[in-house]
Design a protein around this motif. Structure first.
Motif, mmCIF file in Angstrom:
data_model
loop_
_atom_site.group_PDB
_atom_site.id
_atom_site.type_symbol
_atom_site.label_atom_id
_atom_site.label_comp_id
_atom_site.label_asym_id
_atom_site.label_seq_id
_atom_site.Cartn_x
_atom_site.Cartn_y
_atom_site.Cartn_z
ATOM 1 N N UNK A 134 0.794 -1.554 0.059
ATOM 2 C CA UNK A 134 -0.254 -0.390 -0.118
ATOM 3 C C UNK A 134 1.036 1.307 -0.101
ATOM 4 N N UNK A 135 1.680 1.503 0.664
ATOM 5 C CA UNK A 135 2.670 2.511 1.022
ATOM 6 C C UNK A 135 3.319 2.872 -0.662
ATOM 7 N N UNK A 136 4.146 1.612 -1.151
ATOM 8 C CA UNK A 136 4.151 1.755 -2.462
ATOM 9 C C UNK A 136 3.198 2.281 -3.601
ATOM 10 N N UNK A 137 2.063 2.146 -3.566
ATOM 11 C CA UNK A 137 0.908 1.985 -4.448
ATOM 12 C C UNK A 137 0.866 4.055 -4.183
ATOM 13 N N UNK A 138 0.713 4.404 -2.630
ATOM 14 C CA UNK A 138 0.787 5.572 -2.236
ATOM 15 C C UNK A 138 1.613 6.604 -3.180
#
Length: 152
Positions: A134-138
């Motif tokens: 999720x952090x990489x997607x953000x």
């Protein structure tokens, strides 16, 4: 570290820049089970990735070397095969490098896998992996623009 004592050695026996390195470590008996091998793996994996563009670490150990078998499995290595040679039965391992501190991440992940979560089949490792995703997607430009426009 502070004493400067020789605790062991580590390195790559075979190195294929841009691809992989066959890693190994020897740690003196009195320094075993103190995180030395994990630090050696972290540093070696980082070097392989950053300096040589390596994408995976491989390892081979005797099938009778229970401490190393346990370390490799616990550090995120995947068992990929076995073969017999003049030393006996050998076990082959592979660790895919993902990110700048992949060795470190693998070691942390191995510890997290021991903690069971509240849902069937879930553990703390599952939650950390999902959070990383999720952090990489953000960090994607479209997501950043959306977040700025709705939550700035």
């Amino acid at each position: 570290r502070a004493s400067g004592a020789f605790v062991g050695t580590t390195g790559f026996r075979a190195l294929r820049p841009g691809a992989s390195g066959e890693w190994g470590a020897i740690v003196r008996a009195r320094w075993r089970r103190r995180g030395v091998c994990g630090e050696a793996l972290d540093a070696s994996a980082r070097l392989l990735r950053e300096r040589f563009g390596g994408r995976e670490v491989t390892a081979v150990t005797l099938a009778t070397n229970a401490p190393m078998l346990s370390f490799l499995a616990g550090s995120g290595f995947e068992r990929t095969g076995e073969f017999e040679d003049e030393l006996g039965r050998q076990v082959e391992w592979r660790l895919a490098l993902r990110g700048a501190a992949a060795g470190e991440a693998a070691r942390v992940d191995a510890g997290l896998a021991r903690y069971v979560g509240p849902f069937l089949g879930e553990n703390l490792l599952h939650r950390v992996v999902e959070l990383r995703r999720k952090i990489s997607l953000s960090e994607a430009p479209a997501v950043r623009a959306f977040l700025r426009s709705h939550f700035a």
